[in-house]
Scaffold this active site. Structure first.
Site, short mmCIF file in Angstrom:
data_model
loop_
_atom_site.label_atom_id
_atom_site.label_comp_id
_atom_site.label_asym_id
_atom_site.label_seq_id
_atom_site.Cartn_x
_atom_site.Cartn_y
_atom_site.Cartn_z
N LYS A 49 -11.43 35.12 55.23
CA LYS A 49 -10.13 35.80 55.19
C LYS A 49 -10.06 37.11 56.00
CE LYS A 49 -7.81 33.57 53.64
NZ LYS A 49 -7.45 32.31 54.35
N HIS A 110 -18.79 31.18 58.52
CA HIS A 110 -18.66 32.34 57.62
C HIS A 110 -20.05 32.82 57.20
CE1 HIS A 110 -14.42 32.26 57.42
NE2 HIS A 110 -14.27 31.25 56.60
N SER A 140 -6.54 39.03 50.25
CA SER A 140 -6.33 37.76 50.93
C SER A 140 -7.25 36.67 50.35
CB SER A 140 -6.60 37.95 52.43
OG SER A 140 -6.32 36.77 53.13
N TYR A 195 -9.78 43.42 62.60
CA TYR A 195 -8.43 42.88 62.35
C TYR A 195 -7.39 43.97 62.59
CZ TYR A 195 -4.66 40.71 59.56
OH TYR A 195 -3.46 40.17 59.13
N SER A 230 1.15 35.79 67.69
CA SER A 230 1.76 36.72 66.73
C SER A 230 1.80 36.01 65.37
CB SER A 230 3.18 37.08 67.16
OG SER A 230 3.99 35.93 67.03
N PHE A 231 1.86 36.79 64.32
CA PHE A 231 1.86 36.22 62.96
C PHE A 231 3.02 35.22 62.82
CE2 PHE A 231 3.07 36.15 58.51
CZ PHE A 231 1.87 35.82 57.92
P1 A3P Z 1 -3.27 37.38 54.52
O1 A3P Z 1 -3.73 36.50 53.40
O2 A3P Z 1 -3.44 38.85 54.23
O3 A3P Z 1 -1.89 37.05 54.97
P2 A3P Z 1 -8.88 33.73 58.00
O4 A3P Z 1 -8.28 33.07 59.17
O5 A3P Z 1 -10.16 34.42 58.32
O6 A3P Z 1 -8.98 32.79 56.85
O7 A3P Z 1 -7.91 34.92 57.57
C1 A3P Z 1 -6.63 34.64 57.06
C2 A3P Z 1 -5.84 35.93 57.06
O8 A3P Z 1 -5.48 36.25 58.43
C3 A3P Z 1 -4.52 35.79 56.31
O9 A3P Z 1 -4.23 37.09 55.78
C4 A3P Z 1 -3.57 35.40 57.43
O10 A3P Z 1 -2.21 35.62 57.14
C5 A3P Z 1 -4.07 36.34 58.51
N1 A3P Z 1 -3.61 35.91 59.84
C6 A3P Z 1 -3.69 34.69 60.39
N2 A3P Z 1 -3.08 34.68 61.59
C7 A3P Z 1 -2.62 35.93 61.81
C8 A3P Z 1 -1.89 36.55 62.88
N3 A3P Z 1 -1.51 35.88 63.95
N4 A3P Z 1 -1.57 37.87 62.75
C9 A3P Z 1 -1.95 38.57 61.65
N5 A3P Z 1 -2.63 38.03 60.61
C10 A3P Z 1 -2.96 36.73 60.69
#
Ligand code: A3P
Length: 297
Positions: A49, A110, A140, A195, A230-231
């Site tokens: 995460k 991981h 998260s 991040y 982008s998110f």
């Molecule tokens: P949140 O749960 O805080 O929203 P991983 O990919 O290591 O499993 O991490 C997942 C986390 O990264 C989630 O956080 C997810 O929303 C966030 N994430 C994924 N893509 C993203 C993006 N393009 N911009 C910002 N955060 C992102």
């Protein structure tokens, strides 16, 4: 994809050299730790995460010169095998996928640095690591453990925080994880990303990744990579938002995989702005007094 109804459940964790991992990983540990990568393979590592999916999407787009369609060829987990993951059939394990792919491959893990198969260091593979601040990482992970029906039940929030602090969640201690890669980053040339830096200035971090991979993309391509990762765009991209994995593994109705994509500092700034606006408006006496009491001036 047809999945046997009872094949999945919340599996317990077992230890490998003091690190709690999912039972199936431990049962197959010998084949994971003897995996030998090709020198051209790229390892992408992070504590769960921390934002690895986001970074994987950036890497894939850079490797495909910003071609969005090429990066929608398959879900993330099939494009970039997850080294240590073992799921009940018919879901292929990370090693099954890797054995069917020709190098150069992008491999997700991981694993904390001390458990990464030796072959990665012997073959001098490139490694990209992503770290996220403990607070957002923890929140998260908590929501992820609620929706990932193969992880141990997170239980109540209070207990969960303690398990996180004691390193009892899957893949162990957040602190040891981020510190382990940090300490080795120069010796083995790890690109260490944060991040929060990616949130603050995505273009700068995309360019850092590009240089590390010895790529040179045009300005337009870099802009496109930033937009496509982008998110908002990734949340709607079925090949990047994990909606491909459904029940009985992920229950997106409990919590989506792409939840908020925010960091603590953004909340802090937002709350500060709201407080300042309330004070400036100076109309609502009750709120004003409340704010006065809070800041004791
Ligand atoms: P949140 O749960 O805080 O929203 P991983 O990919 O290591 O499993 O991490 C997942 C986390 O990264 C989630 O956080 C997810 O929303 C966030 N994430 C994924 N893509 C993203 C993006 N393009 N911009 C910002 N955060 C992102």
């Amino acid at each position: 994809m047809k999945i046997a109804k009872d094949a999945f459940r919340r599996f317990p964790l077992k230890n490998v050299r003091g690190v709690p991992l999912m039972e199936a990983i431990v049962q197959n540990w010998e084949s994971v730790c003897t995996f030998c990568p090709d020198p051209s393979d790229l390892l992408m590592a992070a504590y769960p995460k921390a934002g690895i999916t986001w970074t994987q999407e950036i890497v894939d787009l850079l490797l495909h010169n910003g071609d969005a369609m090429a990066c929608r060829r398959a879900p993330t987990i099939l494009r970039h095998p997850f080294l240590e993951i073992f799921s009940p059939p018919p879901i292929p394990s990370g090693l099954d996928l890797l054995n069917k792919m020709d190098p150069p491959r992008v491999i997700k893990t991981h694993l904390p640095i001390q458990l990464v198969p030796e072959g990665f260091w012997k073959n001098k593979c490139k490694v990209i690591y992503v770290a996220r601040n403990a607070k957002d990482n923890l929140v998260s992970y908590y929501h992820f453990d609620r929706m990932n029906l193969t992880h141990p039940d997170p239980g109540p929030w209070d207990g969960y925080i303690h398990k996180f602090m004691k390193g009892e969640l899957a893949w162990g201690s957040w602190y040891d994880h981020v510190k382990g890669y940090w300490e080795e980053r120069q010796k083995i040339n790890i690109l260490y990303l944060f991040y929060e830096d990616m949130k603050e200035n995505p273009r700068r971090e995309v360019e850092r990744i590009m240089k590390y991979l010895d790529l040179s993309c045009s300005d337009d391509v870099i802009k496109r990579v930033v937009e496509l990762t982008s998110f908002k765009v990734m949340k709607d991209n079925p090949m990047a938002n994990y909606t491909f994995i459904t029940k009985p593994i992920f229950d997106h109705s409990i919590s989506p995989f792409m939840r908020k994509g925010w960091c603590f500092f953004q909340y802090f700034i937002l709350i500060s702005c709201v407080v300042v606006m309330v004070l400036l408006l100076d109309k609502n006496i009750l709120l004003k007094n409340y704010c006065k009491a809070m800041f004791q001036y």
